[in-house]
Write a protein that holds these residues in place. Structure first.
Motif, short mmCIF file in Angstrom:
data_model
loop_
_atom_site.label_atom_id
_atom_site.label_comp_id
_atom_site.label_asym_id
_atom_site.label_seq_id
_atom_site.Cartn_x
_atom_site.Cartn_y
_atom_site.Cartn_z
N PRO A 164 18.99 -8.18 24.97
CA PRO A 164 17.79 -8.37 24.15
C PRO A 164 18.15 -8.56 22.68
O PRO A 164 17.47 -9.28 21.96
CB PRO A 164 16.98 -7.10 24.32
N PHE A 165 19.25 -7.96 22.23
CA PHE A 165 19.68 -8.11 20.85
C PHE A 165 20.09 -9.56 20.57
O PHE A 165 19.76 -10.13 19.53
CB PHE A 165 20.84 -7.15 20.55
N THR A 188 17.02 -11.75 20.32
CA THR A 188 16.36 -11.51 19.04
C THR A 188 17.07 -12.25 17.91
O THR A 188 16.44 -12.89 17.07
CB THR A 188 16.31 -10.00 18.72
N VAL A 189 18.39 -12.19 17.91
CA VAL A 189 19.18 -12.88 16.90
C VAL A 189 18.99 -14.39 17.03
O VAL A 189 18.83 -15.09 16.02
CB VAL A 189 20.67 -12.50 17.01
N VAL A 229 16.38 -15.98 18.29
CA VAL A 229 15.02 -16.30 17.87
C VAL A 229 14.95 -16.32 16.34
O VAL A 229 14.35 -17.23 15.74
CB VAL A 229 14.00 -15.29 18.47
N ILE A 230 15.57 -15.36 15.71
CA ILE A 230 15.58 -15.31 14.24
C ILE A 230 16.32 -16.53 13.68
O ILE A 230 15.87 -17.15 12.71
CB ILE A 230 16.20 -13.98 13.75
#
Length: 189
Positions: free
Chosen positions: A2-3, A6-7, A9-10
């Motif tokens: 998930p990390f 998230t990275v 997506v950012i």
């Protein structure tokens, strides 16, 4: 895992924002260049008009030599335009061009009082050339003011104004007619 998502997506959001910012910047540059081009088109027409004026003044002088005030006014206004053009200040140039336009209206009004001048073919040819140039100048001014409107709107509206502020995009000046140019010239004999 998930990390990593998230990275990613950012990163995608940051890349999208960067591309969006570059697009806005490029649009502002395009509009600024169109404003410069619009002014250059006006400048060409105004130069042609300034070159035509000495011939027109000399022709009128032959018939209406005692109208020295009007002839002097046109000559001085033309000299002001040449000086303003050399200076490169757009606002000063606009003011000088408006003064020249007023002087030309006075010259044409004066010339109407001389029937033999009106019958002179050289004068008629110069008048026709001047009329054609004035139409071209009017069109070029309209084009210039239209593109200035688009550019200024882009520099003032959100979110483009943020990019404009960051990169010092300044408002462009409209080519406006001053109030004295709107008045009907007074010609007395």
């Amino acid at each position: 895992m998930p990390f990593v998502i998230t990275v990613l997506v950012i990163l995608v959001i940051l890349v999208a924002l960067a591309l969006w910012g570059v697009g806005m910047y490029n649009n502002l540059v395009t509009l600024r260049n169109r404003v410069k081009n619009g002014w250059a088109q006006i400048d060409v027409q105004l130069k042609q008009r300034a070159d035509l004026i000495p011939n027109l003044v000399e022709t009128v002088k032959g018939y209406a030599g005692h109208e020295s005030t009007v002839l002097t006014q046109v000559t001085q206004a033309r000299a002001g335009v040449v000086a303003a053009a050399a200076n490169g200040d757009v606002a000063q140039r606009m003011t000088a061009e408006n003064a020249l336009s007023r002087a030309l209206v006075n010259l044409q009004a004066t010339a109407e009082a001389y029937p033999q001048l009106q019958a002179n073919q050289n004068f008629m040819d110069l008048q026709a050339q001047l009329k054609a140039l004035e139409s071209k100048i009017a069109y070029a001014r309209q084009f210039y003011n239209d593109i200035v409107l688009k550019y200024n709107t882009a520099t003032e509206t959100v979110p483009t104004n943020i990019v404009a502020g960051l990169f010092n995009f300044e408002q462009a000046q409209y080519f406006q007619v001053d109030e004295t140019s709107r008045q009907v010239p007074q010609v007395r004999f």
